[in-house]
Every structure is written in C-alpha cells, then in structure tokens.
Design an enzyme around this catalytic site. Structure first.
Site, PDB file in Angstrom:
ATOM      1  N   ASP A  47      28.408  65.842  79.174  1.00 61.18           N
ATOM      2  CA  ASP A  47      26.958  65.737  79.342  1.00 61.18           C
ATOM      3  C   ASP A  47      26.442  64.453  78.700  1.00 61.18           C
ATOM      4  OD1 ASP A  47      26.844  66.145  76.613  1.00 61.18           O
ATOM      5  OD2 ASP A  47      25.983  68.156  76.724  1.00 61.18           O
ATOM      6  N   GLU A 100      19.800  73.084  85.340  1.00 60.51           N
ATOM      7  CA  GLU A 100      21.143  72.837  84.798  1.00 60.51           C
ATOM      8  C   GLU A 100      22.116  72.393  85.891  1.00 60.51           C
ATOM      9  OE1 GLU A 100      22.230  72.817  81.775  1.00 60.51           O
ATOM     10  OE2 GLU A 100      20.489  73.618  80.707  1.00 60.51           O
TER      11      GLU A 100
END
Length: 208
Positions: A97, A88
């Site tokens: 994202d 991550e």
C-alpha cells in the site's frame, strides 16, 4: 381488573382464555378454573381477589425467570460496508500500500490476522470476501469498545470505516473519538477527523 386484562395475563401464563376481546366466555372461565387449580385455589371460575393475587405472583415469577434478550451488537450497515469495500477495492494479488505494507483482498494486512500477505500471494474473490467478513468483526468490536456513547445506526458507519483504515490502536487514541465520547459538537468532531492526513489513502474515508 377488567376481562381484557385478565385474558392477557392468562395468555402470558400459558392458559387459553380464547380471543383477547374483553368478552367473558366459556373459554375464559375454563382458563380461570385451570389457573385456580394449578394455584391451589378453589376452582369456581370466579375472578376474585385471591385469584388476582395468585395471578400477580405467577406473573412476577415468570418475569423473574425469563431472561431479557441481549442487546443487539451495533455494526456497520449494508450501505456502509458497500462504501468501504468500494473505497478499499478488491485486490486478488498481494501489493504494497501507500506506506509499504503488504496488503491483499479488501484492504487486508497482517495486522488483522491471517493470512499474512506477501509478494506473489494470490487469493480468489470468495476468499477476499471471507477474509473481509472476518476482519470487519474485529474493527467493529474496536469501535464499540472505544466509543462509550450511543450512536445512531447510520452514525456507526464512519467510525467503522476509519477504524478499518487506521487500526484499533490508532482509533482508540484518536482525538475525534475523545470528542465523540465527550459529546462535542459535530463540527469539532469532524475537524478532529480531518486531522488525519496519513496515509494518503485515508482521505476518502475522512471526507466521505
């Protein structure tokens, strides 16, 4: 009943028969006398049938009132958490994202709760770790709720990582979860996991 068993039972009931060595000693005799007095028996220090019956009843009462420890709540291992954090990343400034969702810290989005990421939001590394620690509990709980069969500790890491990435709702309805619960073969479970192709970020989670 032999002397060792007697000593073990007296110890469990809180008496002090000395070492549990199977040897009849003054301490063992004194513990028997103390138990007999407490049980309303004649305190002769003899291990007779009435004493055995009273011991059995006392042990049964003890077991009935002593709660069993709660089973441990299965969670991701330290290795699994480290791998998830590495995939991550730790971003201290909010960003969008791959599907345009505002994200910050270690993959945190508003779907996991506060804080709600927005443009120009910044946090410290300590805050990122604290948010992750709070978030992961939610996702681990979702895995425990969705998977109804036992998993080895190391097997919990992959579902935990996937749930963190696709969310509790997507995870609960996933084909691979249904196959796990049905006791399907590892090959078919893996094939179902590989069905997830969006977002692109999930590729490393599926193939790890």
């Amino acid at each position: 009943m032999n002397t060792r068993e007697l000593q073990t039972q007296l110890t469990a009931l809180g008496y002090a028969p000395g070492p549990i060595d199977g040897q009849w000693s003054k301490k063992t005799e004194a513990a028997v006398v103390a138990f007999q007095r407490a049980a309303g028996l004649y305190p002769d220090g003899i291990a007779g049938p009435k004493r055995q019956e009273a011991l059995a009843a006392a042990l049964a009462a003890l077991n009935a009132t002593t709660p069993s420890p709660a089973p441990a709540r299965q969670s991701m291992s330290a290795i699994g958490l480290a791998a998830l954090i590495a995939r991550e990343g730790r971003k201290l400034t909010a960003y969008k994202d791959s599907v345009g969702v505002w994200t910050i810290g270690i993959g945190h989005t508003s779907g996991a709760g506060a804080p709600v990421p927005y443009a120009a939001l910044t946090i410290t590394a300590a805050e990122a770790d604290a948010i992750f620690a709070r978030d992961i509990v939610k996702y681990e709980g979702a895995v425990r709720d969705a998977i109804k069969v036992g998993l080895a500790d190391h097997q919990f890491d992959a579902p935990g990582s996937l749930c963190y990435n696709i969310g509790p709702t997507g995870f609960a309805g996933a084909t691979f979860v249904k196959r796990i619960n049905a006791g399907d073969t590892p090959a078919r479970i893996r094939a179902a996991i590989l069905m997830w192709r969006k977002p692109a970020d999930i590729l490393s989670h599926r193939t790890a």
